[in-house]
Scaffold this motif. Sequence first.
Motif, short mmCIF file in Angstrom:
data_model
loop_
_atom_site.label_atom_id
_atom_site.label_comp_id
_atom_site.label_asym_id
_atom_site.label_seq_id
_atom_site.Cartn_x
_atom_site.Cartn_y
_atom_site.Cartn_z
N TYR A 55 0.82 -1.21 0.00
CA TYR A 55 0.00 0.00 0.00
C TYR A 55 0.86 1.27 0.00
CZ TYR A 55 -2.73 3.84 1.87
OH TYR A 55 -3.28 5.09 2.06
N GLN B 222 1.10 4.12 -2.81
CA GLN B 222 0.68 5.47 -2.44
C GLN B 222 1.77 6.47 -2.84
OE1 GLN B 222 0.55 6.45 1.68
NE2 GLN B 222 -1.36 7.60 1.50
N HIS C 57 1.89 6.72 -6.67
CA HIS C 57 0.76 7.53 -7.18
C HIS C 57 1.01 9.01 -6.92
CE1 HIS C 57 -3.33 7.69 -8.68
NE2 HIS C 57 -3.71 8.44 -7.67
N SER C 58 1.57 9.30 -5.75
CA SER C 58 1.85 10.68 -5.39
C SER C 58 2.99 11.26 -6.25
CB SER C 58 2.22 10.72 -3.91
OG SER C 58 2.68 11.98 -3.55
N GLN D 177 -0.67 6.06 -14.36
CA GLN D 177 -1.28 6.66 -13.16
C GLN D 177 -2.68 6.09 -12.92
OE1 GLN D 177 -0.29 7.96 -10.66
NE2 GLN D 177 -1.01 9.97 -10.14
N LEU D 178 -3.41 5.88 -14.00
CA LEU D 178 -4.76 5.29 -13.92
C LEU D 178 -4.68 3.88 -13.31
CD1 LEU D 178 -7.83 5.07 -14.74
CD2 LEU D 178 -7.04 4.27 -16.95
N GLY E 283 -3.72 4.10 -9.69
CA GLY E 283 -4.89 4.64 -8.97
C GLY E 283 -5.96 3.58 -8.76
N LEU E 284 -6.20 2.77 -9.79
CA LEU E 284 -7.23 1.73 -9.71
C LEU E 284 -6.89 0.69 -8.64
CD1 LEU E 284 -8.28 1.00 -13.40
CD2 LEU E 284 -9.77 1.72 -11.54
N SER F 86 -6.68 0.96 -0.54
CA SER F 86 -6.58 2.10 0.38
C SER F 86 -7.85 2.20 1.23
CB SER F 86 -6.42 3.38 -0.44
OG SER F 86 -6.65 4.50 0.35
N LYS G 251 -9.02 4.93 1.89
CA LYS G 251 -9.69 6.17 1.43
C LYS G 251 -10.43 5.95 0.12
CE LYS G 251 -5.92 8.92 3.29
NZ LYS G 251 -4.65 9.49 2.83
N HIS H 241 -12.66 12.01 -7.10
CA HIS H 241 -11.30 11.93 -7.67
C HIS H 241 -11.19 10.77 -8.69
CE1 HIS H 241 -6.88 12.03 -7.69
NE2 HIS H 241 -6.88 10.75 -7.39
N ASN I 159 -11.08 11.67 -12.72
CA ASN I 159 -9.78 11.37 -13.34
C ASN I 159 -9.90 10.34 -14.46
OD1 ASN I 159 -7.55 12.91 -12.21
ND2 ASN I 159 -8.30 12.15 -10.27
N ASN J 252 -4.46 16.45 1.49
CA ASN J 252 -3.69 15.22 1.78
C ASN J 252 -2.30 15.32 1.19
OD1 ASN J 252 -6.00 14.09 2.68
ND2 ASN J 252 -6.04 12.39 1.22
N TRP J 253 -2.28 15.68 -0.10
CA TRP J 253 -1.07 15.63 -0.90
C TRP J 253 -0.01 16.57 -0.36
CZ3 TRP J 253 -0.27 17.50 -6.59
CH2 TRP J 253 0.78 16.78 -7.16
#
Length: 146
Positions: A2, A6, A9-10, A55-56, A59-60, A66, A68, A91, A95, A141-142
């Motif tokens: 995770y 994370q 992705h960030s 990124q997709l 993210g998926l 996550s 969240k 989001h 996206n 968050n970011w």
Amino acid sequence: MYTGLQHAHSGLAYLVLLVLILVILWSLVGALSGREFQEKDRKIALIAFILSHVQLLVGLILYFISSKGYELLSGGGAMSDPVARLTALEHPVINILAIVLITIGYSRAKKLESSKAKFRSIYMLYAVGLVLILSRIPWENWIVTN
Ligand code: HEM
């Protein structure tokens, strides 16, 4: 896994945003200068296309591992909490839509005849995608965690 995803992705988010901005400017200048759309212009647009798809994918996966993402949505109550609604619903949906538009912009450019139309397809649809992405980034968050 995770934490790794994370961070990926960030970190990728910076790259995706930067490359999208550069490709939009590159294509806009290309259209305004009236020059011919070349193979290198397609390859430059392809970089943003690939990065947004990676990124997709990240993210998926993140969405399902996550706390969240899907977990919040399936647990109920996310709809009434704006912070939870952002990462659990807005989001991801916005996206995905943005990446669909980027995909259309890139694919149309390959099929169109005139150079100007090719450049326009890229800068217009990539720009709409960028605005959508920016509108639903969990900024709090970011910025706090980075
Ligand atoms: C170009 C598209 C995207 C960009 C630029 C982007 C960017 C971001 C950013 C900056 C964050 C905050 C990261 C942090 O707090 O460190 C985030 C979180 C998140 N994103 Fe994305 N994202 C995109 C697409 C997606 C998609 C398509 C999904 C799901 C289908 C998704 C799911 C998530 C989830 C679940 C979180 C919260 C992760 C957590 O902190 O546990 N993202 N995204």
